[in-house]
Design an enzyme around this catalytic site. Structure first.
Site, PDB file in Angstrom:
ATOM      1  N   GLY A 151       0.986  -1.091  -0.200  1.00  0.00           N
ATOM      2  CA  GLY A 151       0.044  -0.048  -0.002  1.00  0.00           C
ATOM      3  C   GLY A 151       0.892   1.344   0.084  1.00  0.00           C
ATOM      4  O   GLY A 151       2.124   1.120  -0.490  1.00  0.00           O
ATOM      5  N   ARG A 173      -2.420  -8.443  -1.534  1.00  0.00           N
ATOM      6  CA  ARG A 173      -3.753  -9.214  -1.991  1.00  0.00           C
ATOM      7  C   ARG A 173      -3.658  -8.938  -3.574  1.00  0.00           C
ATOM      8  O   ARG A 173      -4.237  -9.920  -4.140  1.00  0.00           O
ATOM      9  CB  ARG A 173      -4.873  -8.414  -1.591  1.00  0.00           C
ATOM     10  CG  ARG A 173      -5.595  -9.031  -0.242  1.00  0.00           C
ATOM     11  CD  ARG A 173      -6.586  -8.190   0.211  1.00  0.00           C
ATOM     12  NE  ARG A 173      -6.385  -6.769   0.163  1.00  0.00           N
ATOM     13  CZ  ARG A 173      -7.084  -5.889   0.257  1.00  0.00           C
ATOM     14  NH1 ARG A 173      -8.528  -6.137   0.672  1.00  0.00           N
ATOM     15  NH2 ARG A 173      -6.915  -4.688   0.166  1.00  0.00           N
ATOM     16  N   ILE A 231       6.261  -3.225  11.159  1.00  0.00           N
ATOM     17  CA  ILE A 231       5.528  -1.864  11.301  1.00  0.00           C
ATOM     18  C   ILE A 231       4.048  -1.897  11.153  1.00  0.00           C
ATOM     19  O   ILE A 231       3.640  -0.666  11.086  1.00  0.00           O
ATOM     20  CB  ILE A 231       6.525  -0.696  10.575  1.00  0.00           C
ATOM     21  CG1 ILE A 231       6.108  -1.219   9.106  1.00  0.00           C
ATOM     22  CG2 ILE A 231       7.663  -0.761  10.916  1.00  0.00           C
ATOM     23  CD1 ILE A 231       6.656   0.094   8.014  1.00  0.00           C
ATOM     24  N   ALA A 232       3.307  -2.856  11.150  1.00  0.00           N
ATOM     25  CA  ALA A 232       2.005  -2.886  10.865  1.00  0.00           C
ATOM     26  C   ALA A 232       0.988  -2.762  12.320  1.00  0.00           C
ATOM     27  O   ALA A 232       0.888  -1.820  12.676  1.00  0.00           O
ATOM     28  CB  ALA A 232       1.491  -4.016  10.050  1.00  0.00           C
ATOM     29  N   ARG A 233       0.684  -4.011  12.606  1.00  0.00           N
ATOM     30  CA  ARG A 233       0.118  -4.256  13.977  1.00  0.00           C
ATOM     31  C   ARG A 233       0.569  -5.458  14.612  1.00  0.00           C
ATOM     32  O   ARG A 233       0.851  -6.399  13.606  1.00  0.00           O
ATOM     33  CB  ARG A 233      -1.485  -4.263  13.738  1.00  0.00           C
ATOM     34  CG  ARG A 233      -2.209  -2.960  13.415  1.00  0.00           C
ATOM     35  CD  ARG A 233      -2.217  -2.052  14.582  1.00  0.00           C
ATOM     36  NE  ARG A 233      -2.880  -0.639  14.501  1.00  0.00           N
ATOM     37  CZ  ARG A 233      -2.342   0.384  14.106  1.00  0.00           C
ATOM     38  NH1 ARG A 233      -1.035   0.578  13.726  1.00  0.00           N
ATOM     39  NH2 ARG A 233      -3.266   1.324  13.879  1.00  0.00           N
ATOM     40  N   GLU A 262      -0.213  -5.010  23.277  1.00  0.00           N
ATOM     41  CA  GLU A 262       0.591  -3.862  23.309  1.00  0.00           C
ATOM     42  C   GLU A 262       0.195  -2.957  24.434  1.00  0.00           C
ATOM     43  O   GLU A 262      -0.983  -2.468  24.320  1.00  0.00           O
ATOM     44  CB  GLU A 262       0.595  -3.093  21.957  1.00  0.00           C
ATOM     45  CG  GLU A 262       1.650  -2.055  21.565  1.00  0.00           C
ATOM     46  CD  GLU A 262       1.394  -1.163  20.388  1.00  0.00           C
ATOM     47  OE1 GLU A 262       1.595  -2.022  19.324  1.00  0.00           O
ATOM     48  OE2 GLU A 262       0.989  -0.058  20.142  1.00  0.00           O
ATOM     49  N   HIS A 281       5.457   1.634  19.475  1.00  0.00           N
ATOM     50  CA  HIS A 281       4.619   2.024  18.577  1.00  0.00           C
ATOM     51  C   HIS A 281       4.814   3.497  18.117  1.00  0.00           C
ATOM     52  O   HIS A 281       4.049   4.535  18.427  1.00  0.00           O
ATOM     53  CB  HIS A 281       3.177   1.949  18.930  1.00  0.00           C
ATOM     54  CG  HIS A 281       2.072   1.753  17.888  1.00  0.00           C
ATOM     55  ND1 HIS A 281       0.961   1.100  17.955  1.00  0.00           N
ATOM     56  CD2 HIS A 281       2.036   2.638  16.669  1.00  0.00           C
ATOM     57  CE1 HIS A 281       0.264   1.490  16.963  1.00  0.00           C
ATOM     58  NE2 HIS A 281       0.852   2.287  16.274  1.00  0.00           N
TER      59      HIS A 281
HETATM   60  C1  DGY Z   1      -1.664   4.347  12.300  1.00  0.00           C
HETATM   61  O1  DGY Z   1      -1.801   5.513  11.696  1.00  0.00           O
HETATM   62  O2  DGY Z   1      -2.359   3.587  12.286  1.00  0.00           O
HETATM   63  C2  DGY Z   1      -0.343   4.519  13.448  1.00  0.00           C
HETATM   64  O3  DGY Z   1      -0.147   3.275  13.767  1.00  0.00           O
HETATM   65  C3  DGY Z   1      -0.703   5.169  14.691  1.00  0.00           C
HETATM   66  O4  DGY Z   1      -1.942   4.585  15.283  1.00  0.00           O
END
Ligand code: DGY
Length: 315
Positions: A151, A173, A231-233, A262, A281
């Site tokens: 993305g 995807r 660096i996602a979730r 987290e 984060h």
């Molecule tokens: C986002 O923009 O999703 C960053 O992780 C901050 O929450």
């Protein structure tokens, strides 16, 4: 009679920039706990993640006109519940891609060159002399990077990687021929990417499809000298499997801006491993980016309160 300002409930703490932009336009109630403060007087919810927002909570605020998120990831909002109630949800894509990609690079390089491990030594009593055999790391330039999620942020990561002479592949995807052409990056299946890359960087949003995307079998595919960067979730990776993979050296290291949960509970085994670089984060945490996130999220909030289309509307 002074007119009454629309009342919003907001995830706290709010940045100074957000507070300034909202000054005189809304009445703000701090929101820290699930049901607390949600009632018919609330017209807007301003969030950045902590209380998860589902239909049950939305129903406590029958006059809700908008949910505005300070950030791009809206995995903490049940979007189908908002859509079913006709409540627009806004977020802040675009303005944080560069900062988040910078952070991905920062983490990748820190893990590759054992920076945090080295920093701990440099500050300790144990650092007595230069030792050329100490803490040999892995090269970043010229290595192979696999980006999972092409993305906006993934694309920025790819651009940076080219500056480091990296060979870049991606999984997404849908294939992105225009990005393949523009940047010369190569599409791979997730399995191919995991088994051939030196570095794997996760840049996907957290959705039902991506939760637990990287589990034991995916980690087993990665080469033993590879590094995983998230660096996602946090929930895109199975934490238990990652802990084992790092303890048993299935992979060389991990660099995490996000974790699941987290924060990790203090004493969690991941926190004591030398082959993990971990940040709280900070992906989009720069002064300039936070300012733009405030501007966009406040614009979304005010538009929703006034019944206008949001600048960036997810649903
Ligand atoms: C986002 O923009 O999703 C960053 O992780 C901050 O929450």
């Amino acid at each position: 009679m002074p007119t009454q300002l629309p009342r919003i409930i907001a995830d706290v703490p709010l940045s100074q920039a957000t507070l300034e932009l909202l000054d005189g336009k809304v009445e703000i109630l701090p929101w820290q706990h699930f049901d607390q403060g949600l009632d018919a007087s609330i017209e807007g919810i301003y969030t950045f993640g902590h209380p998860s927002l589902d239909g049950r909570l939305m129903d406590l605020t029958p006059n809700l006109k908008v949910i505005s998120n300070y950030g791009v990831g809206v995995d903490h909002v049940v979007l189908k519940d908002a859509a079913a109630r006709g409540i627009p949800v806004g977020n802040t894509p675009g303005v944080l891609d560069g900062a988040t990609a910078d952070m991905g690079f920062c983490l990748m390089m820190a893990a590759a060159r054992r920076l945090t491990e080295g920093e701990r030594l440099a500050r300790s009593e144990q650092f007595l002399n230069y030792n050329p055999a100490r803490m040999l790391g892995k090269e970043v330039h010229g290595a192979k990077l696999g980006i999972v999620g092409m993305g906006r942020i993934g694309r920025q990561v790819a651009r940076r990687a080219l500056g480091f002479d990296m060979q870049v592949s991606y999984h997404n995807r849908n294939r992105k021929p225009e990005i393949e052409q523009e940047l010369g990056v190569q599409y791979q299946s997730l399995e191919q990417l995991l088994s051939t890359c030196d570095y794997v960087m996760l840049c996907v949003p957290l959705t039902e499809q991506t939760a637990g995307l990287i589990g034991p079998s995916q980690l087993r595919l990665m080469p033993s000298d590879s590094i995983l960067v998230n660096i996602a979730r946090g929930a895109v990776v199975n934490t238990e499997a990652l802990t084992l993979a790092l303890q048993e050296k299935w992979i060389l290291a991990a660099a995490l801006d996000v974790t699941d949960p987290e924060p990790l509970p203090r004493g969690h085994p991941l926190l004591s491993l030398d082959n993990v670089v971990i940040a709280p984060h900070l992906g989009s945490a720069t002064v300039a980016t936070r300012q733009k996130m405030s501007e966009l999220s406040v614009a979304n909030l005010l538009a929703g309160l006034q019944g206008r289309t949001l600048v960036h509307q997810v649903v």
